[in-house]
Design an enzyme around this catalytic site. Structure first.
Site, PDB file in Angstrom:
ATOM      1  N   GLY A  69       1.487  -1.411  -0.169  1.00  0.00           N
ATOM      2  CA  GLY A  69       0.343   0.002   0.108  1.00  0.00           C
ATOM      3  C   GLY A  69       0.825   1.280   0.053  1.00  0.00           C
ATOM      4  N   ALA A  70       1.710   1.135   0.489  1.00  0.00           N
ATOM      5  CA  ALA A  70       2.392   2.844   0.999  1.00  0.00           C
ATOM      6  C   ALA A  70       3.565   2.545   1.948  1.00  0.00           C
ATOM      7  CB  ALA A  70       1.584   3.614   1.480  1.00  0.00           C
ATOM      8  N   MET A  71       4.181   3.721   1.952  1.00  0.00           N
ATOM      9  CA  MET A  71       6.226   2.889   2.699  1.00  0.00           C
ATOM     10  C   MET A  71       6.146   4.633   3.845  1.00  0.00           C
ATOM     11  SD  MET A  71       8.218   0.891   4.089  1.00  0.00           S
ATOM     12  CE  MET A  71       9.323   1.807   4.752  1.00  0.00           C
ATOM     13  N   GLU A  72       6.448   4.066   5.637  1.00  0.00           N
ATOM     14  CA  GLU A  72       6.728   5.332   6.142  1.00  0.00           C
ATOM     15  C   GLU A  72       7.682   5.905   5.745  1.00  0.00           C
ATOM     16  OE1 GLU A  72       6.160   1.951   6.939  1.00  0.00           O
ATOM     17  OE2 GLU A  72       7.290   1.777   8.434  1.00  0.00           O
ATOM     18  N   ASN A  73       8.725   5.992   4.631  1.00  0.00           N
ATOM     19  CA  ASN A  73       9.720   6.221   4.479  1.00  0.00           C
ATOM     20  C   ASN A  73      10.562   7.441   5.544  1.00  0.00           C
ATOM     21  OD1 ASN A  73      10.511   4.149   2.658  1.00  0.00           O
ATOM     22  ND2 ASN A  73      10.112   5.750   1.538  1.00  0.00           N
ATOM     23  N   HIS A  82      -1.568   5.882   7.846  1.00  0.00           N
ATOM     24  CA  HIS A  82      -0.952   5.223   8.854  1.00  0.00           C
ATOM     25  C   HIS A  82       0.625   5.545   8.740  1.00  0.00           C
ATOM     26  CE1 HIS A  82      -0.499   1.182   9.267  1.00  0.00           C
ATOM     27  NE2 HIS A  82       0.805   1.278   8.869  1.00  0.00           N
ATOM     28  N   GLU A  83       0.764   6.244   7.443  1.00  0.00           N
ATOM     29  CA  GLU A  83       2.324   6.426   6.955  1.00  0.00           C
ATOM     30  C   GLU A  83       3.090   7.377   7.840  1.00  0.00           C
ATOM     31  OE1 GLU A  83       3.363   3.999   6.095  1.00  0.00           O
ATOM     32  OE2 GLU A  83       1.794   2.846   4.699  1.00  0.00           O
ATOM     33  N   HIS A  86       3.355   6.779  11.214  1.00  0.00           N
ATOM     34  CA  HIS A  86       5.018   6.112  12.024  1.00  0.00           C
ATOM     35  C   HIS A  86       6.017   6.753  12.245  1.00  0.00           C
ATOM     36  CE1 HIS A  86       4.433   1.916  11.009  1.00  0.00           C
ATOM     37  NE2 HIS A  86       4.113   1.608   9.874  1.00  0.00           N
ATOM     38  N   GLU A 104       3.194  -1.776  13.959  1.00  0.00           N
ATOM     39  CA  GLU A 104       2.167  -2.031  12.294  1.00  0.00           C
ATOM     40  C   GLU A 104       0.995  -2.251  13.398  1.00  0.00           C
ATOM     41  OE1 GLU A 104       2.495  -0.957   9.885  1.00  0.00           O
ATOM     42  OE2 GLU A 104       4.888  -1.059   9.429  1.00  0.00           O
TER      43      GLU A 104
HETATM   44  N1  TRP Z   1       5.602  -0.066   6.995  1.00  0.00           N
HETATM   45  C1  TRP Z   1       4.805  -0.380   5.463  1.00  0.00           C
HETATM   46  C2  TRP Z   1       3.661  -0.261   6.294  1.00  0.00           C
HETATM   47  O1  TRP Z   1       2.664  -0.572   6.965  1.00  0.00           O
HETATM   48  C3  TRP Z   1       4.697  -1.530   4.439  1.00  0.00           C
HETATM   49  C4  TRP Z   1       5.490  -1.715   4.415  1.00  0.00           C
HETATM   50  C5  TRP Z   1       6.152  -3.028   4.468  1.00  0.00           C
HETATM   51  C6  TRP Z   1       5.606  -1.937   2.277  1.00  0.00           C
HETATM   52  N2  TRP Z   1       7.576  -3.630   3.525  1.00  0.00           N
HETATM   53  C7  TRP Z   1       7.301  -3.341   2.445  1.00  0.00           C
HETATM   54  C8  TRP Z   1       5.091  -0.993   1.423  1.00  0.00           C
HETATM   55  C9  TRP Z   1       7.079  -3.386   0.528  1.00  0.00           C
HETATM   56  C10 TRP Z   1       5.529  -1.395  -0.024  1.00  0.00           C
HETATM   57  C11 TRP Z   1       6.592  -2.664  -0.049  1.00  0.00           C
HETATM   58  O2  TRP Z   1       2.999   1.209   6.304  1.00  0.00           O
HETATM   59 ZN    ZN Z   2       2.511   0.474   8.507  1.00  0.00          ZN
END
Ligand code: TRP
Ligand code: ZN
Length: 864
Positions: free
Chosen positions: A265-269, A301-302, A305, A324
């Protein structure tokens, strides 16, 4: 038995955790971006961990071409293997490591590390993708500040990374650069880089303490008019975290980038969230109410984080639920506050049961905090996320809202900037609230869904409830100890009045009784209000009590729950051969349908019948064999009966729920459209629906209505469905996210001939199977959302899924393994279907060079 062609599967164990031998003090990265040969120069300051004297320098690395490396400027020649490098020579306690690696973003189809999506460079590093960029101790307990310099051709105009912007400029007529500095120490999994032809939608934000923050949502040119809702959701999330948790944002800029090729879905960088474009882009014409809702919750959510995950991160990947579970709980609370609390709770519980209970009851069951894994990417599961969130919810229930806030404040104070464990989190609750969570912590360690059996007795004005708990065995955990189960309970009198308002019972023993004295009449218990614990409740309850709860409970969740149970009971009777549907049930449905004092969104949920997979799970849990065709037939007949009996009211409600004026995604309007869609779905079972569906489809000014009309037409083969489908494709051909909907509505079409239709879809010119969204919209949508098609007795559905997994696995193992999870319920069905599924699983397992992702999932599914 695992075929011996399967790759060796090394197990990582929590018990074997060791702190890193080397800490990282700072990281400087320079990227020279070229599609097939990107050069990465790393300059890393290492410091020896005094706890691990004498350990060599071991760095993770995969699919890297090493151009050279040096210690304090002197070239060295480390030992290379498939997983990284080892330098065993003498090293001072502090030194600077420099290293140049070459990578090929264009050939990176796994979408992990640095890859290209439609000409745009982007990264995905969680969990272990950073090691595909440069050699590094790629583990979350190694945290460091990062400085990044990106050099690229000017045809790649926008250059982004984590943190605050630094210098930018031209290097020559053709190339330019940009620098970024992130002062907050972070683990490598939060590193991100994006470079491409992008445009931004901007806003200005000031934190509660008055610090200005630039907000930017980056998309491809042409999509700039689809960012407003994501931006609005971001601003509301930032305010909410300040108001409810006292947490402010901590950099000068916060950016979101939408990419089309993304595994999740998405990533919290840190400071640079990267999103699947599905969860950013929205306009009334292209996104449904559900899409808007998901954008809001995923953006939140992101963003959340940033505190729960980034500033305080995980010591190791076994602690994944630390970030999470807590962050899902926070985003659920946010959505409840922004929209409707009961509706949010019902939706969350529906999802929990559909995904997490399913997982807990099958071969992939594991604790919220697992003790071992082969491939960490396989543990981003419903159990870690959704059950992890339920655990936090129970904690809040037990310590109260104030205790919860105190405990989280202590957690942030004590652990800001650290990489933590669940035990440290738990200790904050114990210290802040003065409680002992020893037994409660089984929720993190013990897998399986507890079953609570309810018995009651009535004597001399005293009502006694007896609750007994057991947790079924799960793989690797046969014996289970009793859990702490919070049960929120209220008592209703026969006339519907509440005799005893909600109070919290704590079940801690195998069996426990609770007495309520001085009652005028035998009450009906409303148990587990708000779904106060993630358990299965086993209770003999008659239809009068169900009808009472459905009609009069003060807890909206339990009204919904009673309706659900009532419908389930009728479906089981139909499956057992009954040929009538009780009038009392349809009368109760009717009462809900026309009750204008109730939120339309709630009414829509209350009229939603149990799903086919849910029923199959229930049958299997009770020792039966699920028959997907019989389940489908029972549901169809129940729907037809309901449609017939409610005919007039369905039409009236359908017409009354029309939302005037231009489209708005707000919860009230969306609720009306949801109820309208529910009415239409039922009306299609009779004859009253087709015309309305045609009109809705043709006249819709928004995607929710257009799609609702189209699905109704296609899934019922109503007059004109083929033309409608073709028209939709013509209209939306150039919009990949809308085209995904076109694919998935066909893949989930329950009408006979599903397998042939899905095969035809996979030959469609627009079936770009390397794009995860498109793959899921056909293959996963079919396997998860088309039970009669997938479980077709010939086994053709299983064969189709296996063919596609074998094809996808070498290209994108993460997504292949995730979709392979569709086989997890194979033991629910009759021996003939089981044998067919087993044969397909074995065929996949026998594929040469199968990824360890897919191999792990499938071997766990068959139980080897
Ligand atoms: N940490 C991300 C979240 O929950 C999810 C995530 C973990 C992710 N591994 C990933 C997203 C690989 C994309 C690709 O928000
Ligand atoms: Zn998450």
């Amino acid at each position: 038995m695992r075929p011996d062609t399967a790759p060796t599967q090394t197990v990582t164990r929590l018990a074997e955790y060791q702190p890193p031998a080397w800490w990282v003090e700072e990281v400087h990265l320079t990227f020279d971006l070229q599609p097939q040969a990107a050069l990465v120069t790393a300059k890393i300051g290492f410091r020896r961990n005094a706890e691990r004297p004498g350990a060599p320098l071991r760095l993770d690395g995969r699919k890297l071409t090493l151009r050279g490396c040096a210690v304090d400027g002197a070239p060295v020649t480390p030992e290379l293997d498939d997983e990284g490098l080892t330098y065993a020579g003498d090293l001072p306690d502090r030194f600077t490591w420099t290293c140049e690696t070459e990578i090929d973003p264009q050939a990176n189809t796994e979408l992990e590390g640095l890859y290209l999506s439609k000409g745009m460079y982007c990264t995905q590093c969680e969990a272990e993708g950073f090691r595909k960029i440069t050699y590094y101790p790629d583990r979350p307990d190694v945290m460091a500040p990062f400085t990044v310099r990106i050099v690229a051709p000017k045809s790649v105009p926008v250059l982004l990374s984590n943190g605050n912007p630094g210098a930018t400029g031209a290097l020559s007529a053709e190339t330019h650069f940009a620098e970024w500095h992130d002062p907050h120490p972070k683990p490598a999994y939060l590193f991100a880089l994006v470079a491409g032809d992008l445009v931004s939608h901007d806003a200005a934000f000031a934190t509660a303490s008055g610090r200005p923050v630039d907000l930017k949502v980056w998309v491809r040119p042409g999509d700039e008019d689809k960012c407003a809702y994501a931006m609005d959701s971001l601003i509301r999330s930032m305010r909410w975290d300040e108001a409810t948790h006292g947490r402010e944002y901590d950099l000068d800029i916060f950016q979101i980038v939408a990419v089309d090729d993304f595994n999740m879905g998405a990533m919290e960088n840190k400071g640079l969230n990267i999103f699947n474009s599905k969860y950013v882009l929205a306009s009334p014409e292209t996104a449904t109410d559900r899409d808007y809702e998901l954008i809001e919750s995923i953006v939140a959510h992101e963003y959340f984080h940033n505190w729960t995950g980034n500033r305080i991160t995980c010591r190791d990947w076994f602690q994944l639920c630390l970030k999470e579970g807590l962050t899902v709980f926070r985003d659920q609370c946010f959505s409840a506050d922004e929209r409707s609390e009961p509706v949010q709770r019902i939706q969350d519980v529906k999802a929990l049961r559909a995904r997490q209970f399913r997982e807990d009851q099958g071969p992939l069951a594991h604790p919220v905090r697992p003790e071992e894994y082969i491939e960490i990417n396989n543990f981003y599961t419903a159990t870690v996320y959704e059950k992890g969130a339920e655990v936090i919810r129970m904690l809040r229930l037990l310590v109260g809202a104030e205790g919860y806030r105190k405990a989280l404040d202590l957690y942030f104070d004590r652990h800001d900037g650290q990489a933590c464990t669940i035990e440290q989190f738990r200790t904050c609750f114990e210290d802040a609230c003065g409680i002992d969570l020893g037994q409660f912590s089984r929720w993190w360690h013990q897998a399986g869904t507890p079953v609570v059996t309810v018995q009651d007795a009535w004597e001399d004005g005293t009502y006694t409830l007896t609750l007994a708990q057991t947790t079924p065995p799960t793989p690797g955990q046969v014996e289970k100890a009793p859990m702490v189960i919070p049960c929120e309970v209220g008592l209703l009198l026969p006339d519907g009045r509440e005799a005893v308002p909600s109070r919290l019972l704590e079940v801690t023993e195998v069996e426990q009784s609770f007495a309520f004295e001085g009652l005028a009449a035998r009450p009906t218990a409303s148990l587990f209000r708000g779904f106060s614990a993630p358990v299965v409740v086993s209770r003999e309850i008659d239809e009068t009590d169900l009808a009472l709860l459905l009609g009069s409970d003060t807890d909206p969740f339990n009204r919904w729950e009673a309706g659900r149970q009532y419908a389930q009971r009728i479906l089981f009777d139909l499956l057992a051969g009954a040929d009538t549907v009780p009038e009392a049930w349809s009368a109760a449905c009717q009462a809900l349908l026309v009750d204008d004092t109730l939120d339309p969104a709630f009414r829509a949920l209350a009229l939603d019948l149990p799903g086919e997979d849910e029923l199959a799970g229930e049958i299997a849990a009770n020792g039966g064999q699920a028959d997907p065709d019989a389940i489908h037939a029972a549901l169809t007949s129940l729907r037809e009966t309901l449609a017939e009996r409610l005919e007039g009211d369905l039409a009236t409600t359908y017409d009354a729920m029309q939302v005037p004026g231009p489209y708005s995604p707000d919860a009230q309007s969306a609720g009306k459209r949801a109820l309208r869609g529910r009415c239409l779905g039922l009306m299609m079972a009779g004859s009253a629906g087709a015309d309305r569906a045609q009109t809705l489809f043709a006249q819709a000014d928004n995607m929710t209505d257009q799609l609702s009309g189209l699905v109704a037409l296609v899934h019922h083969a109503a007059a004109g469905w083929e033309e409608a489908l073709a028209a939709f494709h013509r209209q939306w051909q150039a919009d990949p996210l809308v085209l995904d909907k076109w694919f998935s509505l066909q893949a989930t079409n329950p009408r006979p001939g599903a397998v042939a239709r899905v095969i035809a879809l996979t030959h469609h010119a627009d079936f770009d199977w390397k794009n995860p969204n498109r793959f899921r919209s056909v293959v996963a949508a079919f396997a998860m959302g088309n039970p009669t098609g997938f479980h077709m007795a010939s086994g053709a559905g299983y064969d189709l899924l296996a063919d596609w997994l074998i094809r996808l696995d070498p290209v994108n193992p993460q997504t292949a393994a995730r979709v392979a999870g569709c086989f997890e319920t194979w033991r629910r069905y009759n021996p003939a279907r089981q044998a067919k599924m087993r044969a397909e699983i074995d065929r996949i397992l026998a594929t040469p060079a199968l990824s360890r992702n897919t191999a792990e999932i499938l071997s766990r599914i068959v139980g080897t």
